[in-house]
Scaffold this motif. Sequence first.
Motif, PDB file in Angstrom:
ATOM      1  N   GLY A   8      -0.563  -4.516   2.208  1.00  0.00           N
ATOM      2  CA  GLY A   8      -0.577  -3.166   2.473  1.00  0.00           C
ATOM      3  C   GLY A   8      -1.252  -2.152   1.487  1.00  0.00           C
ATOM      4  N   SER A   9      -0.909  -2.755   0.203  1.00  0.00           N
ATOM      5  CA  SER A   9      -1.385  -1.777  -0.995  1.00  0.00           C
ATOM      6  C   SER A   9      -1.422  -2.649  -2.129  1.00  0.00           C
ATOM      7  CB  SER A   9      -0.288  -0.690  -0.961  1.00  0.00           C
ATOM      8  OG  SER A   9      -0.544   0.003  -2.317  1.00  0.00           O
ATOM      9  N   SER A  11       0.055  -1.819  -4.823  1.00  0.00           N
ATOM     10  CA  SER A  11       1.440  -1.451  -5.208  1.00  0.00           C
ATOM     11  C   SER A  11       2.305  -2.843  -4.934  1.00  0.00           C
ATOM     12  CB  SER A  11       2.092  -0.168  -4.852  1.00  0.00           C
ATOM     13  OG  SER A  11       2.251  -0.244  -3.367  1.00  0.00           O
ATOM     14  N   ASP A  12       1.684  -3.686  -3.954  1.00  0.00           N
ATOM     15  CA  ASP A  12       2.374  -4.851  -3.419  1.00  0.00           C
ATOM     16  C   ASP A  12       2.066  -6.148  -4.302  1.00  0.00           C
ATOM     17  OD1 ASP A  12       3.398  -3.471  -1.307  1.00  0.00           O
ATOM     18  OD2 ASP A  12       1.724  -3.746  -0.180  1.00  0.00           O
ATOM     19  N   ARG A  39      -3.638   2.897   7.156  1.00  0.00           N
ATOM     20  CA  ARG A  39      -4.517   3.178   6.465  1.00  0.00           C
ATOM     21  C   ARG A  39      -6.210   2.841   6.793  1.00  0.00           C
ATOM     22  NH1 ARG A  39      -1.304   3.214   0.885  1.00  0.00           N
ATOM     23  NH2 ARG A  39       0.037   5.052   1.174  1.00  0.00           N
ATOM     24  N   GLY A  62       2.381  -9.278   3.442  1.00  0.00           N
ATOM     25  CA  GLY A  62       3.201  -8.702   2.709  1.00  0.00           C
ATOM     26  C   GLY A  62       3.295  -7.166   2.755  1.00  0.00           C
ATOM     27  N   ALA A  63       4.103  -6.551   3.153  1.00  0.00           N
ATOM     28  CA  ALA A  63       4.039  -4.923   3.214  1.00  0.00           C
ATOM     29  C   ALA A  63       5.335  -4.529   3.134  1.00  0.00           C
ATOM     30  CB  ALA A  63       3.328  -4.265   4.321  1.00  0.00           C
ATOM     31  N   GLY A  64       5.508  -2.962   2.603  1.00  0.00           N
ATOM     32  CA  GLY A  64       6.729  -2.252   2.519  1.00  0.00           C
ATOM     33  C   GLY A  64       6.964  -1.133   3.172  1.00  0.00           C
TER      34      GLY A  64
HETATM   35  C1  RP5 Z   1       2.837  -0.022   2.457  1.00  0.00           C
HETATM   36  O1  RP5 Z   1       3.267   0.919   2.013  1.00  0.00           O
HETATM   37  C2  RP5 Z   1       2.361  -1.099   1.512  1.00  0.00           C
HETATM   38  O2  RP5 Z   1       2.604  -2.363   1.901  1.00  0.00           O
HETATM   39  C3  RP5 Z   1       3.389  -0.566   0.501  1.00  0.00           C
HETATM   40  O3  RP5 Z   1       4.460  -1.623   0.063  1.00  0.00           O
HETATM   41  C4  RP5 Z   1       3.728   0.704   0.799  1.00  0.00           C
HETATM   42  C5  RP5 Z   1       3.419   1.780  -0.052  1.00  0.00           C
HETATM   43  O4  RP5 Z   1       1.987   1.886  -0.433  1.00  0.00           O
HETATM   44  P1  RP5 Z   1       1.156   2.754  -1.615  1.00  0.00           P
HETATM   45  O5  RP5 Z   1       1.866   4.330  -1.250  1.00  0.00           O
HETATM   46  O6  RP5 Z   1       2.010   2.232  -2.922  1.00  0.00           O
HETATM   47  O7  RP5 Z   1       0.071   2.531  -1.591  1.00  0.00           O
HETATM   48  O8  RP5 Z   1       1.734   0.108   3.642  1.00  0.00           O
END
Ligand code: RP5
Length: 155
Positions: A8-9, A11-12, A39, A62-64
Motif C-alpha cells: 500500500g505504501s 512505508s511498507d 489512494r 501487504g498493507a497496514g
Molecule cells: C496503508 O497505510 C499502507 O499499506 C501503509 O501500511 C499505511 C500507511 O501508509 P503511509 O501513510 O505511510 O503512506 O495504506
Amino acid sequence: MKVGIVMGSTSDLDVMSAAFTTLEEFGIPYEKRVISAHRAPALLSEWASTAKSRGIDIIIAGAGGAAHLPGVTAAMTTLPVIGVPISGKAFGGLDSLLSMVQMPSGIPVATVAVNGAKNAALLAVSIIALSDREISEKLDNFRRIQTEKIVQTQI
Ligand code: RP5
C-alpha cells in the motif's frame, strides 16, 4: 511461474522486502508495485485484473492500518492472494490483521502473521513447488537446513 507483490505504501517496504529476498533465494521471478487501494483504486483495479494475463500466478499483498489492499485485490482476480498485515504506529498491527482475516465468504485471502512477509513468500514457494520439481527440491533443502540448525544448536 511469477509472483506479484503489491503493497500500500513505500512505508511498507521495510517489512515487504523479506518477501523479495526469500523469492530471490529460490530463484522465483516476481513483479513488485506500490499501489494503495484507497489512494489509487483505479490503478489497483487495472493491476489486479490484468495480473493473470501478465503471467502472474500468485499475489502477495501487504498493507497496514485499514488494510483493504489484499481483499480488494482478491475481489478483482481469481489468483490466490496472500495477505501480509503490517504493523503501523497504532494497535501493533491488530487493525491490519483483522482487516485482512475477516474476508466475506467467497473471496478468500490467505493471511499470514503480522509482518510475516517471509512466510508469505514461503507459502507462494510451496504453491509453486506443487508443479515445479526444481523448486520442490529447493524447498525440501531449505527445510532440511532449517532443521539441522535447530538440531545443532548448543546453549
Ligand atoms: C496503508 O497505510 C499502507 O499499506 C501503509 O501500511 C499505511 C500507511 O501508509 P503511509 O501513510 O505511510 O503512506 O495504506
